[in-house]
Design an enzyme around this catalytic site. Structure first.
Site, short mmCIF file in Angstrom:
data_model
loop_
_atom_site.label_atom_id
_atom_site.label_comp_id
_atom_site.label_asym_id
_atom_site.label_seq_id
_atom_site.Cartn_x
_atom_site.Cartn_y
_atom_site.Cartn_z
N ASP A 1 -57.29 -5.79 -45.37
CA ASP A 1 -58.36 -5.12 -44.64
C ASP A 1 -58.93 -6.09 -43.61
O ASP A 1 -59.22 -7.24 -43.93
CB ASP A 1 -59.47 -4.71 -45.60
CG ASP A 1 -59.64 -3.20 -45.70
OD1 ASP A 1 -60.13 -2.63 -44.71
OD2 ASP A 1 -59.29 -2.62 -46.74
N ASP B 1 -60.87 -1.79 -40.40
CA ASP B 1 -62.07 -1.08 -40.81
C ASP B 1 -62.94 -0.70 -39.61
O ASP B 1 -63.08 -1.48 -38.66
CB ASP B 1 -62.87 -2.00 -41.76
CG ASP B 1 -64.06 -1.33 -42.38
OD1 ASP B 1 -63.88 -0.34 -43.11
OD2 ASP B 1 -65.19 -1.81 -42.14
N GLU C 1 -59.33 2.78 -38.99
CA GLU C 1 -60.23 3.78 -39.55
C GLU C 1 -61.04 4.37 -38.39
O GLU C 1 -61.92 3.71 -37.85
CB GLU C 1 -61.16 3.15 -40.58
CG GLU C 1 -62.12 4.14 -41.21
CD GLU C 1 -63.18 3.47 -42.06
OE1 GLU C 1 -63.67 4.12 -43.01
OE2 GLU C 1 -63.54 2.30 -41.78
N ASP D 1 -62.96 5.69 -50.37
CA ASP D 1 -64.23 6.25 -49.91
C ASP D 1 -64.39 7.73 -50.24
O ASP D 1 -65.31 8.37 -49.71
CB ASP D 1 -64.37 6.07 -48.39
CG ASP D 1 -64.75 4.65 -48.00
OD1 ASP D 1 -65.33 3.93 -48.84
OD2 ASP D 1 -64.48 4.26 -46.84
#
Length: 590
Positions: free
Chosen positions: A102, A209, A267, A345
């Site tokens: 990430d 992210d 994302e 999430d």
């Protein structure tokens, strides 16, 4: 320099997301860790995984489960060490798999040394590495934040700093101050500390992210009033897809990514237009290889801000619209897309899109979801536990079992409103949609805590009550299990990659609210087609005339089905045109 366009190994890949806190604990301290993940690499390889995506394992105070990073070049001690990551890289590569991490660089932890320097004084060299603004004052002289923006985690987006007498911006928790990407020195430090350090150690890329939030609008004006019951107003237009975002991503490639053989998946929230998304994933633009677009996975949620957990029942026709849009938006372009229905999430797919009743429909609907996902065009992403059909937390678990900062902030906000109906509505939404559902420990076997940790340990989150019934060990012994079906589907996806990974998508019976049918056509031979038929309901359904005619045209050849009775080369009985509850089939004509 390596061309990222001419070597798209990632297009055919199945990428498996590991949430390190909850995957496998090797030392009995109740936290999953990297050595635990290394011990399960053979399991992932046998499943058919090509790439492991490891969610944040960096040094962190864990205000937001590692998405608040205090040191990009260290590993949070309960997860292991940098040397453990090296072992993970070697373990993946030796099995023909790759590893991505990430990349969390919209914000840091407030405990990061950069932020400590930034808040130490207004003339510190790193002051402008973050976003600081003076207070406003109302007509009575009361100090007010610079804007009325609502954060993703409830409350406002600004926190007052007593020492320097200014506010700092944080789109998420106050523990997560936003970096100022307009500052070039800050960007260069990100490239060195958060990217090159890990790429030089053999990591194969990043899930990026909050990728479209680096560039903010710099007017810093109030958002319009859309929630009259709150002083904080949603304002994603102020920080998503900002004026310099494409410049920043191109620079990230030029400075760093073009010098390695990597994959990036961003994302991408609050970006509903296909043309706008294509700007990020066009190979010619050289920004991101692909992105997660959230229309489909956000079904049932509110606006993502104040009403996020006001659950809204959704229709299958809406799901079809979103799937069709993001399947077809790359056709005739140089872009690429992703396939996913779970991540860290969101609630579990079998509980949201299927039926998690262990008495009746859990197994069938979990297999139907596997068939659905494995037949869609794009790079396939699985989330840990999806392959064994892990379900949402039991509805009778109290709010105390919800550990996520977002869940708790929304619940506390509802309680503070003094409105019992609002509290009930938020709790109902959390029981379906909360991020916590995906974070409970992986269910490895029927030993205490599902085999996630030592029997006498206290796991950081409670194991699901159903782990004796749903666990990997049990399913590994059963050739008809959900896990075995996922293995079969991942192999089939590779065997028919021209149809399922790269093929074109054409929706059938768009107005049918219970059955989802579509045709996938090969990218190499337009005469090679697959018909996918999925019953998204608990009712037995008669296949429509349109789909039935196509089944006949294709010779009624079943490639694979969730119903064992249809696992044959050709069927001709009455069952051909009836679909059982949550049944899925693929017909092939070539």
């Amino acid at each position: 320099m390596i061309s990222r366009i001419s070597h798209p190994w990632w297009k055919d890949a199945t990428i498996y997301q590991v949430y390190p806190a909850s995957f496998k604990d090797s030392n009995g301290d109740g936290w999953g860790d990297i050595p635990g993940l290394v011990s399960k690499l053979d399991y992932l390889s046998t499943l058919g995984v090509d790439v492991v995506w490891l969610s944040p394992m960096f040094e962190s105070p864990q205000a937001d489960m590692g998405y608040d990073i205090s040191d990009y070049q260290k590993v949070y001690a309960p997860y292991g060490t940098v040397e453990d990551v090296d072992s993970l890289v070697e373990g993946c590569h030796s099995r023909g798999m790759k590893l991505i991490l990430d990349l969390v660089v919209n914000h840091t932890s407030k405990e990061h040394e950069w932020f400590k320097e930034s808040r130490s004084s207004k003339d510190n060299p790193k002051r402008n590495w973050y976003i600081w603004k003076p207070a406003r004052y109302d007509q009575d002289g009361n100090r007010r934040p610079p804007t009325n923006w609502r954060s993703y985690f409830a409350g406002g987006t600004w926190t007052w700093d007593e020492l320097t007498q200014e506010y700092y911006l944080h789109l998420y928790a106050s523990d997560q101050p936003d970096l100022n990407w307009d500052n070039e020195a800050c960007r260069q430090a990100i490239y060195d500390n958060a990217m090159r350090f890990w790429l030089d150690r053999g990591v194969d890329g990043f899930r990026v992210d909050t990728v479209n939030k680096y560039s903010k609008r710099t007017e810093f004006v109030d958002a319009k009033m859309t929630d009259p019951n709150s002083e904080w107003q949603q304002a994603p237009e102020m920080w998503c897809n900002g004026p310099r975002i494409h410049e920043f991503l191109k620079e990230m490639n030029t400075e760093v990514l073009d010098h390695y053989d990597t994959v990036t998946v961003g994302e991408l929230s609050n970006t509903p237009a296909p043309r706008q998304v294509l700007d990020y994933v066009s190979a010619g633009e050289r920004e991101l290889d692909m992105v997660f677009q959230f229309d489909m996975i956000r079904l049932g949620t509110g606006d993502g801000f104040g009403s996020k957990y006001d659950f809204q029942p959704w229709k299958l026709t809406t799901l079809k619209t979103f799937v069709e849009r993001w399947q077809k938006f790359i056709e005739g372009t140089d872009g690429w897309t992703t396939v996913f229905c779970e991540n860290h999430d969101n609630g579990r797919a079998v509980s949201r899109f299927g039926n998690d009743s262990l008495v009746q429909h859990w197994e069938t609907s979990a297999k139907m979801i596997a068939l659905w996902q494995a037949t869609l065009t794009g790079t396939l992403f699985l989330y840990q536990g999806q392959e064994i059909g892990m379900t949402n937390m039991p509805r009778n678990w109290p709010i105390e079992e919800y550990k996520d900062i977002e869940s708790n902030n929304f619940y506390q906000e509802a309680e503070q409103s003094g409105d019992p109906e609002r509290v009930e509505k938020v709790m109902n939404g959390l029981q379906i949609l909360a991020r916590d559902h995906s974070r409970i420990p992986f269910q490895w076997d029927d030993s205490p805590h599902g085999g996630f940790t030592a029997p006498d340990a206290t796991p950081w989150m409670r194991a699901h009550d159903d782990y004796p019934k749903i666990n990997a060990a049990k399913q590994l012994r059963d050739p008809k299990s959900v896990l075995s079906f996922y293995r079969d589907m991942l192999k089939l996806r590779k065997d028919y990659a021209d149809v399922f990974v790269h093929g074109t998508f054409d929706l059938l019976d768009s107005k049918n609210e219970k059955v989802f049918s579509y045709v996938k056509t090969s990218s190499l031979d337009t005469q090679k087609r697959a018909l996918v038929v999925l019953n998204f309901s608990a009712d037995e359904m008669v296949i429509s005339e349109t789909v039935g005619a196509l089944i006949k045209e294709m010779g009624q050849r079943v490639l694979i089905a969730t119903s064992p009775s249809l696992q044959s080369e050709q069927t001709g009985d009455d069952r051909t045109f009836l679909l059982g509850a949550y049944e899925g089939r693929i017909y092939i004509d070539h």
